[in-house]
Design a protein around this motif. Structure first.
Motif, short mmCIF file in Angstrom:
data_model
loop_
_atom_site.label_atom_id
_atom_site.label_comp_id
_atom_site.label_asym_id
_atom_site.label_seq_id
_atom_site.Cartn_x
_atom_site.Cartn_y
_atom_site.Cartn_z
N LEU A 203 0.71 -1.12 0.09
CA LEU A 203 -0.22 0.20 -0.09
C LEU A 203 0.67 1.30 0.03
CD1 LEU A 203 -3.05 0.64 0.07
CD2 LEU A 203 -2.75 0.88 2.52
N GLN A 204 0.72 2.14 -1.26
CA GLN A 204 1.76 3.21 -0.97
C GLN A 204 1.08 4.03 -2.13
OE1 GLN A 204 4.65 0.74 -2.77
NE2 GLN A 204 3.54 0.19 -4.67
N SER A 205 1.74 5.43 -2.04
CA SER A 205 1.35 6.54 -2.93
C SER A 205 1.92 6.32 -4.28
CB SER A 205 1.68 7.77 -2.09
OG SER A 205 1.46 8.96 -2.93
N ARG A 206 1.37 6.64 -5.07
CA ARG A 206 1.98 6.44 -6.50
C ARG A 206 1.68 7.78 -7.54
NH1 ARG A 206 3.93 2.32 -9.57
NH2 ARG A 206 3.20 0.92 -8.28
N THR A 207 2.55 8.01 -8.17
CA THR A 207 2.33 9.02 -9.13
C THR A 207 2.80 8.46 -10.61
OG1 THR A 207 4.71 10.05 -9.14
CG2 THR A 207 3.12 11.03 -7.64
N PRO A 208 2.52 9.30 -11.83
CA PRO A 208 2.71 8.71 -12.86
C PRO A 208 4.32 8.28 -13.15
CG PRO A 208 1.11 10.52 -13.38
CD PRO A 208 1.65 10.41 -11.78
N SER A 209 5.19 9.17 -12.52
CA SER A 209 6.60 8.73 -12.57
C SER A 209 7.18 7.74 -11.45
CB SER A 209 7.33 10.25 -12.22
OG SER A 209 7.16 10.47 -11.03
N GLY A 210 6.25 7.26 -10.72
CA GLY A 210 6.71 6.17 -9.87
C GLY A 210 6.16 6.06 -8.47
N VAL A 211 6.53 5.36 -7.83
CA VAL A 211 5.90 5.21 -6.14
C VAL A 211 6.60 6.28 -5.45
CG1 VAL A 211 5.94 3.74 -3.97
CG2 VAL A 211 5.50 2.53 -6.34
N LEU A 212 6.03 6.98 -4.59
CA LEU A 212 6.43 7.98 -3.58
C LEU A 212 6.95 7.49 -2.42
CD1 LEU A 212 3.91 11.05 -4.06
CD2 LEU A 212 6.06 10.47 -5.16
N GLY A 213 6.21 6.33 -1.82
CA GLY A 213 6.60 5.74 -0.51
C GLY A 213 5.62 5.13 0.19
N GLU A 214 5.67 4.19 0.97
CA GLU A 214 4.72 3.41 1.77
C GLU A 214 4.03 4.28 2.76
OE1 GLU A 214 5.17 -0.47 2.71
OE2 GLU A 214 6.25 -1.07 0.73
N TYR A 215 3.04 3.95 3.34
CA TYR A 215 2.31 4.82 4.38
C TYR A 215 2.45 4.11 5.71
CZ TYR A 215 -0.75 6.51 0.54
OH TYR A 215 -1.29 7.06 -0.83
N THR A 216 2.17 4.81 6.52
CA THR A 216 2.19 4.47 8.13
C THR A 216 0.81 3.82 8.05
OG1 THR A 216 1.23 6.58 8.78
CG2 THR A 216 3.61 6.30 9.08
N THR A 217 0.89 2.78 9.10
CA THR A 217 -0.47 2.06 9.32
C THR A 217 -2.12 3.16 9.22
OG1 THR A 217 0.53 0.42 10.56
CG2 THR A 217 -1.94 0.41 10.76
N PHE A 218 -1.74 4.12 10.03
CA PHE A 218 -2.87 5.05 10.12
C PHE A 218 -3.35 5.70 8.71
CE2 PHE A 218 -5.05 8.95 11.62
CZ PHE A 218 -6.27 8.24 12.08
#
Length: 464
Positions: A203-218
């Protein structure tokens, strides 16, 4: 001459087509881009649609009990009034008129116009047709208003006119979507599929250029809630069939059955369509589709150069049929409110064609006003929060009515009671709380509009 009674002319097929047709608009071709940006992986993209589908079917099964108890025009407005009090019913009716139904009609009409511009570039949303200084109106907005007016007029001609359009267009778009799914399977790319599902549950934030990083649980929970805004909007309006109960043959049986069949059909189509997206497009292209139009991007891969035209025609058929269902059903709520003295008196009358003509035109005017905003995404976010809140209240009403009216006639009882209704309420509550925390700017407008109904209600009651 004004008539006083609705004529029950709609069969199970017609009712099911109203459920499915009112649900499927343009959302399935658009919102997967935003969902992918929020959750960032194939597994969670499908999970969001499955969670939404589960909630929708669960709610529909629960509503079956209420529709069998109160098989008359007004649907959810009537259920809330009977389970709680006239104020709660009015707040729903007020929100329904001011935001839920009219803004949805506007959003779907604007989507129709936007995709029509692929075929007729002169009506593009990027052009200016009328410049009023503080407000620039595009050709697309004018087309959206024209569509709303035309469909409203058709529905004032009688329920048969509305049901013919609804059944024809819904069957057409169901067949078109199944066709898209079939051709998508034929265009299946095994290497892409394997790559996409390699890290499917991250579960992670994604932009057209790639993954930004995974989230904390909350934050991950907030991302799921934000992602579900789009899927819930795309799956909404399934309850529209309850508003026209007075025009359905054998409503105690057919409303509940049409709710289940319609929501199940749409959920299956939505999940399969997203699997097609994942089989022909990498995640970055889904997340970065131009103007979020994932359906167009996928169709270009599946059909080649003709893809844009094919998907534009599909969406035009889809949104036209969707809006017909919304317009047809919505006016019945204002009709019932007017009968209770809580809406314009004229809305409580039927015309020579046995439909609430004045209510249809009141709805038309407000929806056209919303169309001038052209803010599809903002309308979408605002509506989802309010809608789920009222769904929870309505389903909780089943428990209240079982306690207050244990001997009432219940031709159908909620499937999975009490477990499934409780699960829906808990899931809906989680969604709303997380949305308030993570997307407050898109939730408070709808809440404020709903609460404005309180002084309006008491103002109306003083005059009565």
């Amino acid at each position: 001459m004004s008539h006083t009674n609705f004529k029950p002319t709609l069969r199970l097929l017609d009712a099911t087509m109203i459920v499915a047709g009112s649900m499927i608009g343009s959302g399935i071709f658009i919102v997967s881009a935003d969902i992918t940006r929020n959750v960032g992986s194939a597994g969670w993209l499908i999970a969001v649609w499955l969670i939404t589908g589960f909630m929708t079917i669960t709610a529909a099964l629960s509503y079956g009990e209420l529709s069998a108890m109160f098989p008359k025009a007004g649907g959810q407005y009537v259920y809330l009034k009977e389970a709680y009090n006239p104020l709660v019913g009015f707040l729903y009716g007020w929100s329904f008129f001011s935001v839920i139904q009219t803004a949805t009609i506007a959003a779907v009409a604007v989507a129709f116009a936007k995709f029509a511009a692929y075929i007729f570039p002169s009506i593009s949303e990027d052009k200016v047709a009328v410049d009023l200084g503080i407000l620039a109106i595009s050709p697309a907005q004018l087309i959206s208003i024209l569509v709303i007016v035309i469909l409203t007029y058709i529905n004032t001609r009688g329920i048969k006119s509305g049901k013919t359009i609804q059944t024809t267009f819904t069957l057409t778009k169901l067949l078109s979507l199944f066709g898209l799914i079939l051709f998508g399977i034929l265009a299946f790319r095994q290497d892409l599929w394997n790559s996409t599902w390699t890290n499917a549950w991250s579960l992670q934030s994604r932009t057209p250029s790639g993954v930004l990083g995974e989230y904390t649980t909350f934050a991950a929970l907030g991302a799921i809630a934000a992602a579900m805004v789009g899927s819930i909007f795309s799956s909404d309006s399934w309850n529209n069939v309850t508003f026209i109960a007075g025009e359905i043959k054998n409503p105690q049986r057919n409303i509940g059955l049409s709710l289940f069949l319609g929501t199940l059909i749409v959920t299956v189509i939505y999940v399969l369509t997203n699997l097609v997206y994942l089989s022909v497009l990498p995640l970055n292209e889904i997340a970065g589709a131009e103007k979020d139009r994932v359906g167009v991007t996928a169709a270009q891969v599946i059909f080649g150069g003709a893809g844009t035209l094919i998907i534009a025609l599909m969406i035009m058929v889809s949104t036209f049929g969707c809006n017909n269902g919304l317009i047809l059903a919505g006016a019945r709520v204002y009709y019932t409110m007017a009968k209770d003295g809580l809406f314009f008196k004229k809305a409580g009358s039927l015309n020579n064609n046995d439909v609430p003509g004045y209510a249809l035109w009141f709805q038309c005017v407000f929806a056209c006003a919303w169309s001038l905003s052209g803010k599809y995404g903002q309308l979408l976010d605002m509506i989802s929060f309010v809608v789920v809140g009222f769904y929870m209240l309505t389903i909780a009403g089943i428990f209240i009515l079982r306690k207050q009216r244990p001997d009432a006639d219940r031709p159908y009882k909620a499937f999975g009671y009490p477990l499934l209704p409780v699960i829906y309420i808990l899931m809906g509550l989680s969604f709303c709380i997380l949305l308030i925390i993570f997307k407050p700017e898109f939730t408070w407008p709808g809440l404020i509009i709903t609460l404005l109904g309180i002084p309006i209600y008491y103002g109306i009651r003083k005059r009565v």
